[in-house]
Design a protein around this motif. Structure first.
Motif, short mmCIF file in Angstrom:
data_model
loop_
_atom_site.label_atom_id
_atom_site.label_comp_id
_atom_site.label_asym_id
_atom_site.label_seq_id
_atom_site.Cartn_x
_atom_site.Cartn_y
_atom_site.Cartn_z
N GLU A 49 0.82 -1.21 0.00
CA GLU A 49 0.00 0.00 0.00
C GLU A 49 0.86 1.26 0.00
O GLU A 49 0.50 2.26 -0.63
CB GLU A 49 -0.93 0.00 1.22
N GLY A 52 2.21 1.69 -3.47
CA GLY A 52 1.13 2.10 -4.36
C GLY A 52 0.79 3.58 -4.19
O GLY A 52 0.59 4.29 -5.18
N THR A 53 0.76 4.04 -2.96
CA THR A 53 0.49 5.46 -2.70
C THR A 53 1.58 6.32 -3.30
O THR A 53 1.31 7.38 -3.91
CB THR A 53 0.36 5.72 -1.19
N VAL A 56 0.98 6.62 -6.99
CA VAL A 56 -0.13 7.53 -7.29
C VAL A 56 0.34 8.98 -7.20
O VAL A 56 0.03 9.81 -8.06
CB VAL A 56 -1.31 7.27 -6.34
N SER A 83 5.03 9.05 0.86
CA SER A 83 4.02 8.01 1.08
C SER A 83 4.33 7.20 2.33
O SER A 83 3.41 6.72 3.00
CB SER A 83 3.92 7.09 -0.14
N GLU A 87 1.38 6.76 4.96
CA GLU A 87 0.89 5.43 5.30
C GLU A 87 1.41 4.93 6.64
O GLU A 87 1.25 3.75 6.99
CB GLU A 87 1.29 4.43 4.20
N SER A 142 -6.30 2.09 -2.14
CA SER A 142 -5.58 1.27 -3.10
C SER A 142 -6.45 0.12 -3.57
O SER A 142 -7.35 -0.32 -2.85
CB SER A 142 -4.30 0.71 -2.47
N TYR A 144 -5.61 -2.85 -3.63
CA TYR A 144 -5.31 -4.03 -2.82
C TYR A 144 -6.43 -4.35 -1.83
O TYR A 144 -6.85 -5.51 -1.71
CB TYR A 144 -4.00 -3.84 -2.04
N TYR A 176 0.41 -0.05 -11.53
CA TYR A 176 0.97 1.25 -11.16
C TYR A 176 1.98 1.76 -12.19
O TYR A 176 2.34 2.94 -12.18
CB TYR A 176 1.61 1.19 -9.78
N CYS A 181 -4.39 4.46 -12.71
CA CYS A 181 -4.80 5.12 -11.46
C CYS A 181 -5.23 6.56 -11.70
O CYS A 181 -5.85 7.19 -10.82
CB CYS A 181 -3.68 5.06 -10.42
N PRO A 186 -9.95 2.97 -7.62
CA PRO A 186 -9.27 1.72 -7.24
C PRO A 186 -10.18 0.50 -7.22
O PRO A 186 -9.73 -0.61 -7.53
CB PRO A 186 -8.70 2.02 -5.85
#
Length: 297
Positions: A49, A52-53, A56, A83, A87, A142, A144, A176, A181, A186
């Motif tokens: 995650e 992924g952030t 993005v 990120s 996160e 995300s 996920y 990604y 995205c 998502p």
């Protein structure tokens, strides 16, 4: 709350393109930057995650700035640094810089100077530009989490579902490296990669926990109302195009360009086995947009 979804025509009119970078080169820069984020995050032991952030943030940043002005590997490093904090999986800037420089050694060592000094001063400067560019919007869902939610509803052979889910997870990783995205929410990407994994693994979803008797509903309609097969298959085609552009012979076997990265939900290095055969996916007849997909203002 900003709206972060663009039409395809908007993706062909970015600051980089206006700055003289052709569309194919820009797409390559985006792929390389996101691969770098995934590689860097994997080596630092970050969660999927978080990576992924970061990806993005990277894609959103270059909707407002040019690759000519901000080198991709430096900005990718900055996006992952941010990120990690967003996160709640932060890494020290010195550790990030050390690993980033290590990744670029060898064939890409000419890009090491673009990262700035080892203390990360340049990356911290870039962060002050990145934050207002992404409009301080840190609420990034995300695919996920949606993928896990959707997979739990599928009824069938547990081993087949496990293998299909693992393949779909790697497709999220690889997504990604595309601009998906920037085009779709998502939850829609999660449905599309699950659909693609089902096609590749020859697993048909015919039953799910919330299915009503004699219902003609498609399995994905329980999650996103109004989502059409045309849209799902358009996303699948964009995803599959990634492999042909990246010289990756086997879709579903890991992050594009580096099969050792993020192969499973638990970040193990086991390989997903899948039949590499022509996939029967109908070409969408028209470009379709979901009602919720709007331009960023």
């Amino acid at each position: 709350m900003p709206l972060w979804y663009y039409d395809k025509k908007d993706l062909k009119s970015t600051p980089s393109i206006h700055d003289g970078v052709d569309a194919e080169t820009e797409q390559r820069y985006r792929r390389e930057g996101c691969r770098f984020i995934l590689d860097l995050g994997f080596r630092l032991g970050l969660r999927s995650e978080t990576m992924g952030t970061g990806a993005v943030f990277f894609h959103r940043f270059y909707m407002f700035h040019s690759f000519k002005q901000y080198p991709r590997y430096a900005m990718a490093t900055c996006c992952l640094f941010l990120s990690g904090k967003v996160e709640e999986t932060p890494k020290k800037i010195r550790d990030i810089m050390k690993t980033a420089r290590l990744i670029l050694e060898g064939a890409r060592e000419r890009y090491i100077p673009t990262l700035g000094d080892e203390k990360g001063d340049l990356i911290l400067q870039y962060e002050r530009i990145l934050l207002p560019t992404v409009k301080f919007d840190f609420c990034i869902a995300s695919p996920y989490s949606f993928l896990k939610q959707y997979a739990k509803t599928i009824v069938g052979d547990k081993e087949q579902i496990r293998q299909m889910f693992q393949m779909a997870w790697t497709f999220v990783n690889d997504s990604y490296c595309t601009t998906l995205c920037l085009q779709w929410e998502p939850e829609i990407i999660a449905i599309a990669v699950l659909y693609l994994a089902c096609k590749l693994s020859k697993f048909e979803i015919t039953d799910w926990t919330t299915k009503k008797e004699n219902s003609k509903q498609k399995w994905w309609e329980q999650f996103v109302e109004g989502l059409t097969k045309d849209i799902i298959e358009d996303i699948c085609h964009q995803h599959l195009d990634l492999y042909s552009k990246s010289n990756l012979s086997s879709p579903g076997n890991g992050t594009v360009g580096n099969p050792s990265i993020m192969l499973t939900p638990t970040q193990t290095n086991s390989t997903v086995t899948s039949p590499i055969q022509p996939i029967s996916i109908e070409s969408p007849s028209t470009s379709r947009s979901m009602p919720s997909a709007k331009r960023v203002s």
